[in-house]
Design an enzyme around this catalytic site. Sequence first.
Site, PDB file in Angstrom:
ATOM      1  N   GLU A  51      -6.651   4.616   8.195  1.00  0.00           N
ATOM      2  CA  GLU A  51      -6.505   6.044   7.851  1.00  0.00           C
ATOM      3  C   GLU A  51      -7.784   6.583   7.215  1.00  0.00           C
ATOM      4  OE1 GLU A  51      -2.864   5.543   5.623  1.00  0.00           O
ATOM      5  OE2 GLU A  51      -1.861   4.978   7.490  1.00  0.00           O
ATOM      6  N   HIS A  59      -9.304   0.964   5.411  1.00  0.00           N
ATOM      7  CA  HIS A  59      -8.008   1.188   6.052  1.00  0.00           C
ATOM      8  C   HIS A  59      -8.207   2.146   7.221  1.00  0.00           C
ATOM      9  CE1 HIS A  59      -3.930   2.521   6.762  1.00  0.00           C
ATOM     10  NE2 HIS A  59      -3.526   1.426   6.141  1.00  0.00           N
ATOM     11  N   LYS A 101       0.114   4.262  -0.264  1.00  0.00           N
ATOM     12  CA  LYS A 101      -0.535   5.446   0.331  1.00  0.00           C
ATOM     13  C   LYS A 101      -0.316   6.664  -0.582  1.00  0.00           C
ATOM     14  CE  LYS A 101      -0.153   3.245   4.779  1.00  0.00           C
ATOM     15  NZ  LYS A 101       0.002   3.330   6.223  1.00  0.00           N
ATOM     16  N   GLY A 151       2.769   2.352  10.851  1.00  0.00           N
ATOM     17  CA  GLY A 151       3.686   3.478  10.656  1.00  0.00           C
ATOM     18  C   GLY A 151       4.405   3.906  11.927  1.00  0.00           C
ATOM     19  N   GLU A 188      -4.871  -5.062  10.912  1.00  0.00           N
ATOM     20  CA  GLU A 188      -3.837  -4.045  11.101  1.00  0.00           C
ATOM     21  C   GLU A 188      -4.092  -3.305  12.416  1.00  0.00           C
ATOM     22  OE1 GLU A 188      -2.104  -2.851   7.031  1.00  0.00           O
ATOM     23  OE2 GLU A 188      -3.862  -1.615   7.387  1.00  0.00           O
ATOM     24  N   SER A 207       3.827  -1.949  10.445  1.00  0.00           N
ATOM     25  CA  SER A 207       5.280  -1.972  10.626  1.00  0.00           C
ATOM     26  C   SER A 207       5.895  -3.331  10.286  1.00  0.00           C
ATOM     27  CB  SER A 207       5.656  -1.540  12.041  1.00  0.00           C
ATOM     28  OG  SER A 207       5.240  -0.204  12.265  1.00  0.00           O
ATOM     29  N   ASN A 232       0.865  -1.178   0.000  1.00  0.00           N
ATOM     30  CA  ASN A 232       0.000   0.000   0.000  1.00  0.00           C
ATOM     31  C   ASN A 232       0.903   1.230   0.000  1.00  0.00           C
ATOM     32  OD1 ASN A 232      -1.808   2.039   0.531  1.00  0.00           O
ATOM     33  ND2 ASN A 232      -2.287   1.354   2.626  1.00  0.00           N
TER      34      ASN A 232
HETATM   35  P1  PGA Z   1       3.095   0.363   7.673  1.00  0.00           P
HETATM   36  O1  PGA Z   1       1.579   0.517   7.116  1.00  0.00           O
HETATM   37  O2  PGA Z   1       3.614  -0.916   7.099  1.00  0.00           O
HETATM   38  O3  PGA Z   1       3.795   1.578   7.150  1.00  0.00           O
HETATM   39  O4  PGA Z   1       2.991   0.321   9.148  1.00  0.00           O
HETATM   40  C1  PGA Z   1       0.747  -0.586   6.978  1.00  0.00           C
HETATM   41  C2  PGA Z   1      -0.571  -0.144   6.397  1.00  0.00           C
HETATM   42  O5  PGA Z   1      -1.057   0.936   6.760  1.00  0.00           O
HETATM   43  O6  PGA Z   1      -1.169  -0.858   5.563  1.00  0.00           O
END
Ligand code: PGA
Length: 251
Positions: A97, A95, A11, A173, A167, A213, A9
């Site tokens: 976010e 997601h 983003k 992140g 997640e 992460s 992803n």
């Molecule tokens: P990250 O994000 O690997 O940067 O923690 C995972 C995600 O949001 O799908």
Amino acid sequence: MRQQIVAGNWKMNTTLEEGLELTKSILEKVEKPRGLVVVAPPLTHLRDVGKMLKVRKYFHLAAQNCYQEEKGAFTGEVSANMLASVGTEFVIIGHSERRLYFKEKNDVLAAKVNVTLARGMRPIFCCGEPLHIREVDTHVGYVAKQLKAGLFHLKEEDFRKVVIAYEPIWAIGTGRTASSLQAQEMHHAIRVLVAKKYGKAVADDTTILYGGSCNAQNAPEIFSQPDVDGGLIGGASLKADDFAAIIAALK
Ligand code: PGA
């Protein structure tokens, strides 16, 4: 059959040029993945990245979001039909976010799942708890509610097309990963929940990805857990070497 998948992803990162360069490097570095590789670039890159992926077996194109209505006066939004028309095969839905910054609630997410499936694409449905829920040990119930509200209205035939991504929000992140045991505990709980609703055969066939992460170092241990079927990767999917190493960690 249950599929092993690593999905990247991106983003809101990369210009078109950078995105095409990244795609090229990924294709060079990944020879024969043991599962599917899904790439979710920004909307503006979908068509071009998709064309590059198409010529290679095992590589698939995903969008990071879609709008829940079929068409009409929704300035700035993109429909499932539009995504499918440029070769999109998967759509990330729910997601954290999107849930947090765009206030997407369960009813909207269920509608996004429906339009995605109606256009022949597969939802990658995200779920996961915030830190305060984990701390009071109610994470399993929290995630169960998200899945029931977003997915459990589906008929078995449609549910079988869904990929679930667990997640934990506190791991996205942040550099803080769930331990492999924490991931396994939740993935197992999700599978049990799916079995209760759709039966054991469907649950055994359901792909459940871990995200948060995940990187080249921790992927082998996380992916080795029996109920973890790969990962949804954010930051580390922007570096071809790291992404390739994570793909190599698939069982
Ligand atoms: P990250 O994000 O690997 O940067 O923690 C995972 C995600 O949001 O799908």
